[in-house]
Write a protein that holds these residues in place. Structure first.
Motif, mmCIF file in Angstrom:
data_model
loop_
_atom_site.group_PDB
_atom_site.id
_atom_site.type_symbol
_atom_site.label_atom_id
_atom_site.label_comp_id
_atom_site.label_asym_id
_atom_site.label_seq_id
_atom_site.Cartn_x
_atom_site.Cartn_y
_atom_site.Cartn_z
ATOM 1 N N THR A 182 0.846 -1.194 0.000
ATOM 2 C CA THR A 182 0.000 0.000 0.000
ATOM 3 C C THR A 182 0.887 1.251 0.000
ATOM 4 O O THR A 182 2.103 1.163 0.091
ATOM 5 C CB THR A 182 -0.912 0.016 1.234
ATOM 6 O OG1 THR A 182 -0.096 -0.030 2.414
ATOM 7 C CG2 THR A 182 -1.867 -1.175 1.243
ATOM 8 N N GLN A 224 0.839 5.845 -5.128
ATOM 9 C CA GLN A 224 -0.108 6.716 -5.825
ATOM 10 C C GLN A 224 -0.353 6.128 -7.209
ATOM 11 O O GLN A 224 0.540 6.093 -8.057
ATOM 12 C CB GLN A 224 0.453 8.127 -5.949
ATOM 13 C CG GLN A 224 -0.474 9.099 -6.661
ATOM 14 C CD GLN A 224 -1.784 9.296 -5.921
ATOM 15 O OE1 GLN A 224 -1.796 9.607 -4.731
ATOM 16 N NE2 GLN A 224 -2.898 9.101 -6.606
ATOM 17 N N THR A 246 -2.714 9.649 -1.906
ATOM 18 C CA THR A 246 -2.633 8.354 -1.234
ATOM 19 C C THR A 246 -2.496 8.511 0.273
ATOM 20 O O THR A 246 -1.848 9.442 0.761
ATOM 21 C CB THR A 246 -1.440 7.540 -1.799
ATOM 22 O OG1 THR A 246 -1.386 6.288 -1.146
ATOM 23 C CG2 THR A 246 -0.125 8.267 -1.586
#
Length: 845
Positions: free
Chosen positions: A286, A289, A497
């Motif tokens: 994770t 972007q 993000t």
């Protein structure tokens, strides 16, 4: 699939189909037939053929509701046209719609079925085997690779093929795909827009993932080319297909884990994206972007699949929002899909409502029974999701483009001319040039490459509560505008993000500030570099400069190396200590000379003054005063005028001075010779001759100076070489020969004077002036002999100081050696100031 002509034993031509027939999944008769090909399934079962038996038909798997939605959009447009009295009045449109399963091979088979049909036909011998195309235009396919294969296969037949979602830029090549058109912009524009988007946010170090097909590979190729032009580097660019083995996907994950870039460009189909999302969530990747293409960025089903929020706050390009009145209601009515003999409808219905019919072969006790009266409003799945309305609108516009072309060909007004023989090539030509507006006011047309105008919305994913993602429009891209105005963004509206409000940083190297330049790191892309400070005298006044610019010779770099500042002009000034001391010495010498002159004038009738030729003494004192004063012309900011003045004044005054000393020396020698019996030397060297001698020697120097000033005079010269950060203002000699002629003449007179004085040093006077002249000339010559190397080796203003010092030293030497002893006698020893003592005939007691 082809219809080929073969001959039976009776030599009767028979058209026989090779291969299994392709049966349409949706069919409706009409006066004019349109074709449609969509992926009702998105995969198929792999099998290994033994080549011993006939291969079985392709077995499709993974039902995809998106294909059904596209088919519904086509049916809606057909029904709307059939019910219209303005477009194709009295003409009914029919359709044949096939399932391609996303397979290129099956797409080609369907395309050939559109071209020549599936029936087994036996013709009389006089009738040719070929027949007209079964459809007048084809809607589809969804993906680029199948479209390329289909367009290649049916290109020779000129059947118009209008795609709603195939974006590969390669399909714009009309030499390869002459019958292909589309209602969605080419990826040529999307790829360039994505590159400009990346550039806008200052990302120069990004990664890229693409689908390993024509859509992904061609789109990424254009992006890479544009990115390189904009100074963007790809740390990695990987490709995969959803059917790739797990080890290949693992390699991709390993590459991304090892990367340093924080931005990922995803040129993926939504089906491939689901696979990569699963791999990302498995490895808990994770914080990246994501920048998305139009194939998934506005698809709400992709957001539903992203349960681990890998794509949160993604940003990308989307087809502009669209609304077609009545389409939503029509699409949610599944009854038009219930075509007779359509076995697939059962599978679709059971999957849509999660139920099973009694007669279904795959009925399960764990599922409820289908009644056929299920309410679609109670279902939430991809079929009820209308987020792809812009793409449904593309299908709708494609059908209408074909209808408008047919309307024109059939000369329709209130009725249509049904006797016109329809020719696919004619239809294709009219579709290419068609221009109309939909009922919603949207203008539809195709350019010379069969593409529509390229306009995109820029979408930002904003996660909300309950795992809901809101697609927020944060900008626009219009390829028809000027390059500087194509991209318009509202940066403050973008969420990045991890829900950050700050634009993420993704660079290989930080920006090089002004005052530095970029130096590439060996073996790395151009975006990886070191920042090296500019050298002295060089500057860079922009960020990320690749070179440092040399300052103009009159300027120098400041401490930060980001601006050129004017160099300090260096010259011997009155304000600095050295200049002030030399000025004081010059004025002091002038004053001493004036005092000596006053003393001599006060005691001008005394023997010691009269005995030493008072006229030459006063002329010598005057010339010494000029010598002291001429040193002042060397101090201060030089100019062309002062450069000419200082050298000529110095040369003439010193020649005048030495001429006077020489005259006094000659007088001493003549006076001694005059005392010898029978000598009348003094009458030949009286006061008038003495003055003429001084004037003659001086005029020679004046002539030398005039020639020097006429031919090549001294001038102001800005010296940039001796000191890097200063400008040395100095006087260039002009003609070096002139300068050394002036000095040489002075030296010649000084040597002559020294020789004569040396010869007269032992004359029998108590006060023999020749001794003092000898000593003064010795000092004068010593000073100027040492001056030459010191002058040549001294830099800048120090060379001027050396010259002034030589002038003052030699002047003081002459003044002190010749006049101070006389002043001593005049003031302190007046008893010696008698003719008798001077002649050496008396002695003091």
């Amino acid at each position: 699939m082809l219809l080929v002509a073969s001959f039976s034993q009776a030599e009767e031509p028979v058209c026989t189909q090779r291969g299994d027939p392709e049966i349409p999944q949706m069919f409706k008769d009409g006066d004019i037939m349109l074709g449609g090909i969509f992926s009702f399934h998105n995969s198929w079962k792999n099998r290994r053929d033994s080549y011993m038996d006939k291969p079985l038909p392709l077995q499709c798997t993974s039902l995809d509701f998106r294909g059904f939605q596209f088919a519904q959009a086509m049916l809606f447009a057909v029904e709307e046209i059939n019910n219209s009295t303005d477009l194709l009045p009295g003409i009914s449109l029919g359709y044949r719609i096939y399932d391609s399963c996303g397979s290129i091979a099956k797409s080609v088979r369907v395309a050939l079925a559109f071209a020549n049909g599936n029936e087994v036909v036996s013709q009389p011998s006089e009738v040719p085997c070929t027949r007209p195309a079964q459809v007048q235009a084809i809607m589809g396919e969804t993906s680029s690779s199948p479209c390329m294969a289909m367009a290649t296969a049916i290109g020779p037949f000129h059947i118009p093929m209008i795609s709603h979602f195939a974006t590969c830029a390669c399909l714009s090549d009309k030499s390869k795909y002459p019958s292909f058109l589309r209602t969605i912009p080419s990826d040529y524009y999307q790829s360039r827009a994505l590159a400009q988007l990346v550039k806008h946010f200052g990302w120069t170090w990004v990664g890229a993932i693409r689908t390993n097909d024509d859509y992904g590979n061609n789109g990424m190729a254009t992006f890479t080319e544009t990115a390189q032009q904009l100074g963007i580097c790809l740390e990695y660019s990987v490709s995969f297909f959803r059917t790739d083995p797990p080890d290949k996907i693992q390699k991709i994950i390993d590459i991304i884990k090892a990367s340093t870039s924080k931005v990922i460009i995803a040129f993926l189909s939504y089906m491939d994206l689901e696979v990569i999302l699963h791999a990302f969530s498995h490895h808990n990747l994770t914080g990246y972007q994501w920048i998305g293409s139009e194939s998934w960025i506005f698809d709400s089903q992709t957001a539903v699949v992203d349960k681990h929020h890998i794509l949160d706050c993604a940003i990308g390009l989307s087809i502009p929002k669209a609304h077609v009145s009545g389409m939503r209601e029509f699409m949610l009515d599944v009854r038009p899909l219930n075509v007779s003999s359509n076995e697939m409808f059962t599978t679709f219905y059971e999957t849509l409502f999660s139920c099973k019919f009694k007669q279904s072969k795959s009925s399960s006790r764990n599922q409820k029974e289908c009644t056929g009266r299920e309410d679609l409003t109670e279902v939430q799945n991809s079929f009820t999701d209308m987020s792809l309305m812009p793409i449904f609108n593309n299908v709708y516009k494609g059908v209408y483009a074909a209808a408008h072309a047919l309307h024109f060909i059939l000369s329709c007004n209130k009725t249509c001319n049904t006797k016109v023989q329809l020719d696919p090539f004619t239809i294709l030509q009219h579709i290419r040039t068609i221009q109309f507006k939909t009922k919603e006011g949207e203008e539809v047309y195709f350019n010379e490459n069969g593409d529509p105008a390229a306009k995109y919305e820029i979408i930002n994913w904003k996660p909300r509560e309950n795992d809901i993602v809101e697609f927020v429009t944060v900008g626009l891209y219009d390829a028809s505008l000027h390059a500087n105005k194509q991209l318009h963004l509202q940066n403050e509206s973008i969420t990045w993000t991890q829900n950050s409000q700050q634009v993420p940083v993704s660079v290989c190297s930080e920006k090089c500030l002004p005052g530095t330049r970029k130096v590439l790191q060996k073996g790395m892309p151009v975006c990886c570099y070191d920042c090296i400070r500019c050298a002295e005298g060089d500057i860079s006044n922009i960020t990320d400069s690749v070179t440092c610019v040399r300052c103009h010779p009159e300027f120098w770099s400041n401490e930060r190396r980001d601006a050129c500042v004017k160099k300090e002009a260096e010259f011997l000034s009155y304000e600095e200590i050295m200049g002030a001391l030399l000025t004081a010495a010059s004025l002091f010498g002038t004053c001493i000379t004036a005092v000596v002159a006053l003393i001599f004038f006060r005691y001008r009738k005394t023997p010691i003054v009269r005995a030493n030729n008072s006229e030459l003494s006063f002329l010598l004192l005057f010339s010494l005063t000029l010598c002291f004063l001429c040193s002042l012309t060397f101090i201060g900011r030089p100019s062309d005028l002062s450069c000419m003045l200082r050298h000529t004044a110095f040369g003439i005054t010193f020649v005048l001075c030495i001429s006077c000393v020489l005259g006094k020396t000659i007088v001493v020698l003549m006076a001694f010779r005059a005392t010898l019996p029978g000598s009348n030397m003094m009458k030949w060297f009286g006061p008038a001759q003495q003055k003429l001698t001084v004037l003659g020697f001086t005029l020679i120097q004046v002539m030398i100076c005039i020639l020097w000033l006429t031919i090549s005079p001294p001038f102001l010269f800005k010296n940039f070489k001796d000191f890097k950060d200063k400008i040395i203002l100095e006087c260039a000699l002009g003609s070096a020969l002139g300068f050394w002629s002036v000095l040489g003449y002075i030296g010649l007179l000084a040597i002559l004077c020294f020789i004569l004085a040396f010869l007269a040093r032992k004359l029998p006077d108590n006060f023999n002036e020749a001794k003092f002249i000898t000593f003064s000339m010795l000092i004068f010559c010593a000073v100027w002999i040492t001056f030459i190397p010191a002058y040549v080796s001294s830099p800048g203003k120090f060379s001027v100081a050396v010259e002034i010092f030589a002038i003052l030293s030699s002047s003081f030497g002459l003044l002190f050696c010749i006049f101070i002893p006389k002043c001593y006698i005049i003031l302190l020893k007046p008893e010696r100031n008698t003719k008798k003592y001077i002649m050496g005939k008396g002695a003091l007691k």
